[in-house]
Scaffold this motif. Structure first.
Motif, PDB file in Angstrom:
ATOM      1  N   PRO A  31      36.931  49.833  51.504  1.00 48.96           N
ATOM      2  CA  PRO A  31      36.400  50.903  52.361  1.00 48.96           C
ATOM      3  C   PRO A  31      36.820  52.282  51.859  1.00 48.96           C
ATOM      4  CG  PRO A  31      38.325  49.912  53.376  1.00 48.96           C
ATOM      5  CD  PRO A  31      38.030  49.090  52.148  1.00 48.96           C
ATOM      6  N   VAL A  32      36.255  53.316  52.474  1.00 45.74           N
ATOM      7  CA  VAL A  32      36.565  54.731  52.219  1.00 45.74           C
ATOM      8  C   VAL A  32      36.143  55.147  50.815  1.00 45.74           C
ATOM      9  CG1 VAL A  32      38.283  56.570  52.297  1.00 45.74           C
ATOM     10  CG2 VAL A  32      38.506  54.583  53.820  1.00 45.74           C
ATOM     11  N   LEU A  33      36.796  54.614  49.794  1.00 47.62           N
ATOM     12  CA  LEU A  33      36.431  54.872  48.401  1.00 47.62           C
ATOM     13  C   LEU A  33      36.576  53.571  47.631  1.00 47.62           C
ATOM     14  CD1 LEU A  33      35.698  57.078  46.250  1.00 47.62           C
ATOM     15  CD2 LEU A  33      38.157  57.214  45.778  1.00 47.62           C
ATOM     16  N   ASP A  34      35.481  53.104  47.036  1.00 50.29           N
ATOM     17  CA  ASP A  34      35.541  51.814  46.345  1.00 50.29           C
ATOM     18  C   ASP A  34      36.138  51.980  44.950  1.00 50.29           C
ATOM     19  OD1 ASP A  34      33.552  52.913  44.773  1.00 50.29           O
ATOM     20  OD2 ASP A  34      31.956  51.601  45.506  1.00 50.29           O
ATOM     21  N   GLY A  35      36.235  50.845  44.241  1.00 42.33           N
ATOM     22  CA  GLY A  35      36.873  50.870  42.927  1.00 42.33           C
ATOM     23  C   GLY A  35      36.133  51.724  41.912  1.00 42.33           C
ATOM     24  N   MET A  36      34.806  51.719  41.955  1.00 41.78           N
ATOM     25  CA  MET A  36      34.036  52.544  41.022  1.00 41.78           C
ATOM     26  C   MET A  36      34.322  54.027  41.262  1.00 41.78           C
ATOM     27  SD  MET A  36      32.393  50.627  38.935  1.00 41.78           S
ATOM     28  CE  MET A  36      31.660  48.980  38.733  1.00 41.78           C
ATOM     29  N   GLY A  37      34.414  54.425  42.523  1.00 42.62           N
ATOM     30  CA  GLY A  37      34.751  55.807  42.839  1.00 42.62           C
ATOM     31  C   GLY A  37      36.153  56.155  42.381  1.00 42.62           C
ATOM     32  N   PHE A  38      37.072  55.224  42.553  1.00 43.12           N
ATOM     33  CA  PHE A  38      38.443  55.416  42.076  1.00 43.12           C
ATOM     34  C   PHE A  38      38.447  55.669  40.576  1.00 43.12           C
ATOM     35  CE2 PHE A  38      42.335  53.979  40.173  1.00 43.12           C
ATOM     36  CZ  PHE A  38      43.351  54.305  41.061  1.00 43.12           C
ATOM     37  N   LEU A  39      37.722  54.842  39.823  1.00 39.81           N
ATOM     38  CA  LEU A  39      37.698  54.983  38.371  1.00 39.81           C
ATOM     39  C   LEU A  39      37.110  56.319  37.938  1.00 39.81           C
ATOM     40  CD1 LEU A  39      36.619  51.366  37.328  1.00 39.81           C
ATOM     41  CD2 LEU A  39      38.834  52.454  36.873  1.00 39.81           C
ATOM     42  N   ALA A  40      36.106  56.801  38.672  1.00 38.48           N
ATOM     43  CA  ALA A  40      35.498  58.080  38.339  1.00 38.48           C
ATOM     44  C   ALA A  40      36.515  59.209  38.437  1.00 38.48           C
ATOM     45  CB  ALA A  40      34.305  58.356  39.251  1.00 38.48           C
ATOM     46  N   VAL A  50      45.356  50.499  50.355  1.00 39.37           N
ATOM     47  CA  VAL A  50      44.327  49.636  50.937  1.00 39.37           C
ATOM     48  C   VAL A  50      42.913  50.149  50.672  1.00 39.37           C
ATOM     49  CG1 VAL A  50      45.903  48.841  52.724  1.00 39.37           C
ATOM     50  CG2 VAL A  50      44.420  50.801  53.181  1.00 39.37           C
ATOM     51  N   ASP A  51      42.781  51.292  50.015  1.00 42.07           N
ATOM     52  CA  ASP A  51      41.458  51.766  49.619  1.00 42.07           C
ATOM     53  C   ASP A  51      41.623  52.719  48.444  1.00 42.07           C
ATOM     54  OD1 ASP A  51      41.693  54.602  50.566  1.00 42.07           O
ATOM     55  OD2 ASP A  51      41.752  53.662  52.548  1.00 42.07           O
ATOM     56  N   GLY A  52      40.493  53.103  47.838  1.00 40.82           N
ATOM     57  CA  GLY A  52      40.564  53.924  46.643  1.00 40.82           C
ATOM     58  C   GLY A  52      41.139  55.301  46.869  1.00 40.82           C
ATOM     59  N   ALA A  53      40.855  55.904  48.020  1.00 41.97           N
ATOM     60  CA  ALA A  53      41.382  57.237  48.304  1.00 41.97           C
ATOM     61  C   ALA A  53      42.904  57.212  48.398  1.00 41.97           C
ATOM     62  CB  ALA A  53      40.770  57.780  49.596  1.00 41.97           C
ATOM     63  N   MET A  54      43.439  56.227  49.129  1.00 37.55           N
ATOM     64  CA  MET A  54      44.891  56.096  49.214  1.00 37.55           C
ATOM     65  C   MET A  54      45.469  55.746  47.843  1.00 37.55           C
ATOM     66  SD  MET A  54      45.461  54.130  52.859  1.00 37.55           S
ATOM     67  CE  MET A  54      47.235  54.113  52.605  1.00 37.55           C
ATOM     68  N   GLN A 113      47.257  52.835  32.732  1.00 34.36           N
ATOM     69  CA  GLN A 113      46.135  51.936  32.497  1.00 34.36           C
ATOM     70  C   GLN A 113      45.669  51.321  33.814  1.00 34.36           C
ATOM     71  OE1 GLN A 113      44.574  51.658  29.774  1.00 34.36           O
ATOM     72  NE2 GLN A 113      45.975  52.234  28.120  1.00 34.36           N
ATOM     73  N   VAL A 114      44.398  50.907  33.847  1.00 35.62           N
ATOM     74  CA  VAL A 114      43.834  50.254  35.031  1.00 35.62           C
ATOM     75  C   VAL A 114      43.245  48.908  34.630  1.00 35.62           C
ATOM     76  CG1 VAL A 114      42.083  50.351  36.835  1.00 35.62           C
ATOM     77  CG2 VAL A 114      43.322  52.427  36.197  1.00 35.62           C
ATOM     78  N   VAL A 115      43.605  47.877  35.364  1.00 34.64           N
ATOM     79  CA  VAL A 115      42.986  46.558  35.230  1.00 34.64           C
ATOM     80  C   VAL A 115      42.291  46.247  36.548  1.00 34.64           C
ATOM     81  CG1 VAL A 115      43.389  44.073  35.012  1.00 34.64           C
ATOM     82  CG2 VAL A 115      44.586  45.672  33.506  1.00 34.64           C
ATOM     83  N   VAL A 116      40.998  45.992  36.490  1.00 37.05           N
ATOM     84  CA  VAL A 116      40.233  45.649  37.688  1.00 37.05           C
ATOM     85  C   VAL A 116      40.380  44.163  37.970  1.00 37.05           C
ATOM     86  CG1 VAL A 116      37.895  45.434  38.624  1.00 37.05           C
ATOM     87  CG2 VAL A 116      38.588  47.546  37.473  1.00 37.05           C
ATOM     88  N   VAL A 117      40.742  43.838  39.199  1.00 45.16           N
ATOM     89  CA  VAL A 117      40.839  42.444  39.648  1.00 45.16           C
ATOM     90  C   VAL A 117      39.905  42.313  40.835  1.00 45.16           C
ATOM     91  CG1 VAL A 117      42.357  40.599  40.446  1.00 45.16           C
ATOM     92  CG2 VAL A 117      43.254  42.373  38.909  1.00 45.16           C
ATOM     93  N   SER A 118      38.725  41.728  40.608  1.00 50.00           N
ATOM     94  CA  SER A 118      37.691  41.743  41.642  1.00 50.00           C
ATOM     95  C   SER A 118      36.754  40.555  41.511  1.00 50.00           C
ATOM     96  CB  SER A 118      36.882  43.047  41.542  1.00 50.00           C
ATOM     97  OG  SER A 118      35.753  43.007  42.386  1.00 50.00           O
ATOM     98  N   SER A 119      36.329  40.037  42.657  1.00 47.46           N
ATOM     99  CA  SER A 119      35.346  38.950  42.662  1.00 47.46           C
ATOM    100  C   SER A 119      33.982  39.431  42.213  1.00 47.46           C
ATOM    101  CB  SER A 119      35.250  38.342  44.073  1.00 47.46           C
ATOM    102  OG  SER A 119      34.919  39.349  45.016  1.00 47.46           O
ATOM    103  N   GLU A 143      30.467  47.882  33.599  1.00 49.09           N
ATOM    104  CA  GLU A 143      30.543  49.250  34.089  1.00 49.09           C
ATOM    105  C   GLU A 143      31.991  49.734  34.183  1.00 49.09           C
ATOM    106  OE1 GLU A 143      29.474  53.027  35.516  1.00 49.09           O
ATOM    107  OE2 GLU A 143      28.400  51.484  34.379  1.00 49.09           O
ATOM    108  N   VAL A 144      32.905  48.879  34.646  1.00 43.14           N
ATOM    109  CA  VAL A 144      34.296  49.329  34.756  1.00 43.14           C
ATOM    110  C   VAL A 144      34.884  49.578  33.373  1.00 43.14           C
ATOM    111  CG1 VAL A 144      34.627  48.169  36.965  1.00 43.14           C
ATOM    112  CG2 VAL A 144      35.340  47.016  34.868  1.00 43.14           C
ATOM    113  N   LEU A 145      34.457  48.802  32.387  1.00 44.48           N
ATOM    114  CA  LEU A 145      34.922  49.061  31.023  1.00 44.48           C
ATOM    115  C   LEU A 145      34.375  50.388  30.519  1.00 44.48           C
ATOM    116  CD1 LEU A 145      34.558  45.511  29.414  1.00 44.48           C
ATOM    117  CD2 LEU A 145      36.629  46.592  30.308  1.00 44.48           C
ATOM    118  N   ARG A 146      33.114  50.666  30.841  1.00 46.71           N
ATOM    119  CA  ARG A 146      32.514  51.944  30.439  1.00 46.71           C
ATOM    120  C   ARG A 146      33.258  53.114  31.066  1.00 46.71           C
ATOM    121  NH1 ARG A 146      29.200  55.882  31.847  1.00 46.71           N
ATOM    122  NH2 ARG A 146      29.018  55.172  33.997  1.00 46.71           N
ATOM    123  N   ARG A 147      33.797  52.897  32.266  1.00 53.17           N
ATOM    124  CA  ARG A 147      34.519  53.961  32.959  1.00 53.17           C
ATOM    125  C   ARG A 147      35.980  54.074  32.537  1.00 53.17           C
ATOM    126  NH1 ARG A 147      32.094  55.175  38.852  1.00 53.17           N
ATOM    127  NH2 ARG A 147      29.931  54.624  38.446  1.00 53.17           N
ATOM    128  N   GLY A 148      36.407  53.237  31.617  1.00 48.56           N
ATOM    129  CA  GLY A 148      37.742  53.395  31.055  1.00 48.56           C
ATOM    130  C   GLY A 148      38.774  52.365  31.431  1.00 48.56           C
TER     131      GLY A 148
END
Length: 213
Positions: A138-147, A114-118, A156-162, A173-178
């Motif tokens: 919350p806690v850790l967002d997707g950008m933090g997760f990718l970092a 339910v969050d990036g840390a988990m 592999q990671v596919v971002v699904v986001s509004s 930016e998410v593509l730049r992060r891999g």
């Protein structure tokens, strides 16, 4: 799959891995790796293909040899499920993504967070082939997760986001992060045709990310 064909594949795959593990220079190793990739594509072994493509990203011969030795320890099997992790704070969206992936029996959802840390903890434990990732959590967002994933993550990671419409700053930016790709969630989360409008693109992108297109 025919057992005789699968046995022949395993024998040839093992022989190529052994040759690559002792290759004396990078051009030879890359040629052998290209043969392994072609074999995995021909047998439609998507998870194996995804791991081979990770090996292709190795820049040094010792690192490539080590990656191939580790891969060769896992005997290739027929139609191994594409282990998938869903990281999104919306229970409805997680349920929707499970339903979309269920349209292709090759995908197996092995965990949710339910969050990036988990999500990072689940990734370390489950070692998924693919992660579907939200950005706004919350806690850790997707950008933090990718970092963090870029340093020590798996698959592999596919971002699904509004927040990640094609061409948007967030998508770039998410593509730049891999991340493999960014797919936008449609507006109107309660729309009854949500799955119909978004499912085809999400599923097609997930397949491409793990070489199962």
């Amino acid at each position: 799959m025919d057992e005789e064909l699968l046995a022949a594949f395993r024998e040839e795959f093992a022989a190529l891995c052994a040759s690559l593990a002792v290759a004396e220079d990078m051009p030879v190793a890359q040629r052998l790796l290209a043969q392994l990739v072609a074999m995995a594509e021909g047998m439609e072994m998507a998870p194996l293909l995804a791991r081979l493509r990770e090996c292709q990203a190795e820049e040094s011969l010792p690192a490539l040899r080590d990656a191939i030795r580790a891969l060769a320890e896992d005997e290739p099997t027929e139609a191994r499920p594409i282990r998938t992790l869903i990281v999104d704070d919306s229970a409805m969206m997680r349920r929707l993504l499970r339903g979309i992936l269920a349209l292709d029996p090759r995908f197996s959802v092995v965990g949710e967070a339910v969050d990036g840390a988990m999500g990072l903890s689940a990734m370390a434990e489950l070692q998924p082939d693919l992660t579907l990732l939200d950005l706004e959590m919350p806690v850790l967002d997707g950008m933090g997760f990718l970092a963090e994933w870029a340093l020590s993550g798996h698959g592999q990671v596919v971002v699904v986001s509004s927040a990640a419409h094609p061409g948007s700053p967030a998508a770039l930016e998410v593509l730049r992060r891999g991340a493999w790709a960014a797919v936008a969630k449609p507006s109107g989360a309660l729309s009854p045709d949500l799955a119909e409008r978004s499912g085809a693109e999400i599923l097609a992108t997930a397949r491409e990310a793990v070489g199962a297109g």
